[in-house]
Design a protein around this motif. Structure first.
Motif, PDB file in Angstrom:
ATOM      1  N   LEU A   1       0.843  -1.197   0.000  1.00  0.00           N
ATOM      2  CA  LEU A   1       0.000   0.000   0.000  1.00  0.00           C
ATOM      3  C   LEU A   1       0.876   1.244   0.000  1.00  0.00           C
ATOM      4  O   LEU A   1       1.886   1.299   0.701  1.00  0.00           O
ATOM      5  CB  LEU A   1      -0.875   0.050   1.256  1.00  0.00           C
ATOM      6  CG  LEU A   1      -1.936  -1.029   1.443  1.00  0.00           C
ATOM      7  CD1 LEU A   1      -2.669  -0.806   2.764  1.00  0.00           C
ATOM      8  CD2 LEU A   1      -2.932  -1.052   0.283  1.00  0.00           C
ATOM      9  N   LEU A   2       0.468   2.221  -0.794  1.00  0.00           N
ATOM     10  CA  LEU A   2       1.040   3.558  -0.697  1.00  0.00           C
ATOM     11  C   LEU A   2       0.016   4.378   0.083  1.00  0.00           C
ATOM     12  O   LEU A   2      -1.145   4.463  -0.314  1.00  0.00           O
ATOM     13  CB  LEU A   2       1.205   4.189  -2.076  1.00  0.00           C
ATOM     14  CG  LEU A   2       2.134   3.524  -3.077  1.00  0.00           C
ATOM     15  CD1 LEU A   2       2.090   4.281  -4.402  1.00  0.00           C
ATOM     16  CD2 LEU A   2       3.562   3.492  -2.550  1.00  0.00           C
ATOM     17  N   VAL A   3       0.449   4.951   1.187  1.00  0.00           N
ATOM     18  CA  VAL A   3      -0.451   5.773   1.992  1.00  0.00           C
ATOM     19  C   VAL A   3       0.039   7.211   1.884  1.00  0.00           C
ATOM     20  O   VAL A   3       1.197   7.503   2.197  1.00  0.00           O
ATOM     21  CB  VAL A   3      -0.452   5.302   3.464  1.00  0.00           C
ATOM     22  CG1 VAL A   3      -1.403   6.148   4.301  1.00  0.00           C
ATOM     23  CG2 VAL A   3      -0.833   3.822   3.548  1.00  0.00           C
ATOM     24  N   ALA A   4      -0.823   8.108   1.396  1.00  0.00           N
ATOM     25  CA  ALA A   4      -0.421   9.506   1.198  1.00  0.00           C
ATOM     26  C   ALA A   4       0.004  10.129   2.522  1.00  0.00           C
ATOM     27  O   ALA A   4      -0.681   9.992   3.531  1.00  0.00           O
ATOM     28  CB  ALA A   4      -1.585  10.292   0.598  1.00  0.00           C
ATOM     29  N   THR A   5       1.139  10.813   2.508  1.00  0.00           N
ATOM     30  CA  THR A   5       1.566  11.528   3.709  1.00  0.00           C
ATOM     31  C   THR A   5       0.824  12.863   3.760  1.00  0.00           C
ATOM     32  O   THR A   5       0.344  13.340   2.727  1.00  0.00           O
ATOM     33  CB  THR A   5       3.088  11.804   3.687  1.00  0.00           C
ATOM     34  OG1 THR A   5       3.362  12.776   2.673  1.00  0.00           O
ATOM     35  CG2 THR A   5       3.889  10.543   3.415  1.00  0.00           C
ATOM     36  N   PRO A   6       0.715  13.450   4.953  1.00  0.00           N
ATOM     37  CA  PRO A   6       0.041  14.751   5.024  1.00  0.00           C
ATOM     38  C   PRO A   6       0.704  15.807   4.134  1.00  0.00           C
ATOM     39  O   PRO A   6       0.078  16.799   3.764  1.00  0.00           O
ATOM     40  CB  PRO A   6       0.157  15.119   6.511  1.00  0.00           C
ATOM     41  CG  PRO A   6       0.222  13.795   7.215  1.00  0.00           C
ATOM     42  CD  PRO A   6       1.028  12.915   6.292  1.00  0.00           C
ATOM     43  N   ALA A   7       1.972  15.573   3.755  1.00  0.00           N
ATOM     44  CA  ALA A   7       2.701  16.547   2.934  1.00  0.00           C
ATOM     45  C   ALA A   7       2.335  16.469   1.448  1.00  0.00           C
ATOM     46  O   ALA A   7       2.652  17.369   0.671  1.00  0.00           O
ATOM     47  CB  ALA A   7       4.207  16.320   3.091  1.00  0.00           C
ATOM     48  N   LEU A   8       1.658  15.399   1.034  1.00  0.00           N
ATOM     49  CA  LEU A   8       1.349  15.217  -0.391  1.00  0.00           C
ATOM     50  C   LEU A   8       0.290  16.235  -0.824  1.00  0.00           C
ATOM     51  O   LEU A   8      -0.828  16.228  -0.331  1.00  0.00           O
ATOM     52  CB  LEU A   8       0.859  13.788  -0.641  1.00  0.00           C
ATOM     53  CG  LEU A   8       0.518  13.410  -2.086  1.00  0.00           C
ATOM     54  CD1 LEU A   8       1.706  13.624  -3.011  1.00  0.00           C
ATOM     55  CD2 LEU A   8       0.070  11.963  -2.171  1.00  0.00           C
ATOM     56  N   ALA A   9       0.675  17.111  -1.759  1.00  0.00           N
ATOM     57  CA  ALA A   9      -0.198  18.237  -2.101  1.00  0.00           C
ATOM     58  C   ALA A   9      -1.198  17.942  -3.227  1.00  0.00           C
ATOM     59  O   ALA A   9      -2.160  18.669  -3.402  1.00  0.00           O
ATOM     60  CB  ALA A   9       0.662  19.438  -2.489  1.00  0.00           C
ATOM     61  N   ASP A  10      -0.978  16.867  -3.993  1.00  0.00           N
ATOM     62  CA  ASP A  10      -1.841  16.580  -5.139  1.00  0.00           C
ATOM     63  C   ASP A  10      -3.260  16.223  -4.668  1.00  0.00           C
ATOM     64  O   ASP A  10      -3.456  15.223  -3.982  1.00  0.00           O
ATOM     65  CB  ASP A  10      -1.237  15.410  -5.930  1.00  0.00           C
ATOM     66  CG  ASP A  10      -2.024  15.082  -7.194  1.00  0.00           C
ATOM     67  OD1 ASP A  10      -3.202  15.472  -7.290  1.00  0.00           O
ATOM     68  OD2 ASP A  10      -1.457  14.436  -8.088  1.00  0.00           O
ATOM     69  N   PRO A  11      -4.285  17.030  -5.047  1.00  0.00           N
ATOM     70  CA  PRO A  11      -5.655  16.747  -4.576  1.00  0.00           C
ATOM     71  C   PRO A  11      -6.191  15.388  -5.025  1.00  0.00           C
ATOM     72  O   PRO A  11      -7.059  14.810  -4.367  1.00  0.00           O
ATOM     73  CB  PRO A  11      -6.486  17.887  -5.186  1.00  0.00           C
ATOM     74  CG  PRO A  11      -5.637  18.509  -6.249  1.00  0.00           C
ATOM     75  CD  PRO A  11      -4.208  18.232  -5.899  1.00  0.00           C
ATOM     76  N   ASN A  12      -5.652  14.859  -6.143  1.00  0.00           N
ATOM     77  CA  ASN A  12      -6.069  13.515  -6.574  1.00  0.00           C
ATOM     78  C   ASN A  12      -5.749  12.467  -5.516  1.00  0.00           C
ATOM     79  O   ASN A  12      -6.370  11.402  -5.480  1.00  0.00           O
ATOM     80  CB  ASN A  12      -5.345  13.103  -7.859  1.00  0.00           C
ATOM     81  CG  ASN A  12      -5.926  13.767  -9.087  1.00  0.00           C
ATOM     82  OD1 ASN A  12      -7.130  13.829  -9.245  1.00  0.00           O
ATOM     83  ND2 ASN A  12      -5.054  14.287  -9.940  1.00  0.00           N
ATOM     84  N   PHE A  13      -4.728  12.747  -4.708  1.00  0.00           N
ATOM     85  CA  PHE A  13      -4.239  11.727  -3.775  1.00  0.00           C
ATOM     86  C   PHE A  13      -4.271  12.178  -2.321  1.00  0.00           C
ATOM     87  O   PHE A  13      -3.596  11.613  -1.477  1.00  0.00           O
ATOM     88  CB  PHE A  13      -2.820  11.300  -4.174  1.00  0.00           C
ATOM     89  CG  PHE A  13      -2.763  10.626  -5.510  1.00  0.00           C
ATOM     90  CD1 PHE A  13      -3.370   9.391  -5.708  1.00  0.00           C
ATOM     91  CD2 PHE A  13      -2.139  11.229  -6.590  1.00  0.00           C
ATOM     92  CE1 PHE A  13      -3.344   8.769  -6.951  1.00  0.00           C
ATOM     93  CE2 PHE A  13      -2.108  10.609  -7.834  1.00  0.00           C
ATOM     94  CZ  PHE A  13      -2.714   9.379  -8.004  1.00  0.00           C
ATOM     95  N   ASP A  14      -5.087  13.181  -2.017  1.00  0.00           N
ATOM     96  CA  ASP A  14      -5.202  13.637  -0.636  1.00  0.00           C
ATOM     97  C   ASP A  14      -5.753  12.498   0.218  1.00  0.00           C
ATOM     98  O   ASP A  14      -6.836  11.979  -0.044  1.00  0.00           O
ATOM     99  CB  ASP A  14      -6.137  14.859  -0.586  1.00  0.00           C
ATOM    100  CG  ASP A  14      -6.269  15.411   0.815  1.00  0.00           C
ATOM    101  OD1 ASP A  14      -5.231  15.534   1.496  1.00  0.00           O
ATOM    102  OD2 ASP A  14      -7.397  15.690   1.244  1.00  0.00           O
TER     103      ASP A  14
END
Length: 203
Positions: free
Chosen positions: A11-24
């Motif tokens: 699994l890839l879990v988005a970090t809070p730092a990930l800015a891309d809204p597709n992957f929030d």
């Protein structure tokens, strides 16, 4: 030749730092990862569209909620089926398959193993081929894709946490809770990230 260590099935879990809204707050199951790139589906983006509305024959095999999930921003008009086949993670399947066919440990016809008990379903196949075998099925519209080296760059930038998947992640009945649930079960500082507020500016 430098070989990319495969993350298929993780699994890839988005970090809070990930800015891309597709992957929030996205939780992505990687279905394929090698030096040619990566492909996965977002597990926690249910849509209002029922499976019965677009793939009626598969509707009764789809787990709750019985809706189509947005698998990612690529090819939104294509559908992918991801299903868990109980007993395919190295345990013995319960009872005979009923048709006397020896699947040689590759799982049932119309299902291709990705990792452990998780695999891809051929949505062109007749559902009755698989109905006795599938533990749970989820239908995704679109997928997430990365070109060669692109995911590695994002990982280096700290955009994603990489964690082990569990078969239950694919069919979580509360997908909107999945981001926190996956982080919470980690036995390290990631469990703390699960408490991260939705909007840190409100803290």
């Amino acid at each position: 030749m430098t070989e990319v260590s495969s993350l298929t099935g993780r699994l890839l879990v988005a970090t809070p730092a990930l800015a891309d809204p597709n992957f929030d707050r996205a939780v992505v199951l990687l279905l394929d990862h090698d030096e040619e790139g990566s492909l996965g589906v977002v597990l926690n983006r249910p849509t209002p569209v029922g499976v019965a509305d677009i793939l009626q024959p598969w509707a009764e095999l789809a787990g709750e909620p019985g809706v189509v999930f947005q698998g990612g921003p690529v090819s939104l008009d294509s559908a992918l089926g991801v299903a868990v086949v109980p007993g395919e993670a190295g345990e013995h399947a319960e009872g005979p398959t009923g048709d006397g066919a020896d699947t040689g440990g590759d799982g049932p016809l119309g299902w291709r193993r990705v990792h452990g008990a998780i695999g891809l379903v051929d949505l062109e196949a007749p559902p009755e081929l698989l109905s006795a075998e599938l533990g749970s099925l989820r239908i995704f519209a679109g997928y997430a894709g990365w070109g060669p080296g692109q995911l590695e760059e994002e990982l280096a930038e700290g955009a994603w946490y990489v964690v082990e998947s569990e078969p239950g992640d694919v069919s979580s009945p509360a997908p909107e809770q999945l981001w926190r649930a996956v982080l919470r079960r980690q036995r390290n500082e990631l469990a703390m990230v699960a408490t991260y507020p939705d909007d840190p500016s409100l803290n």
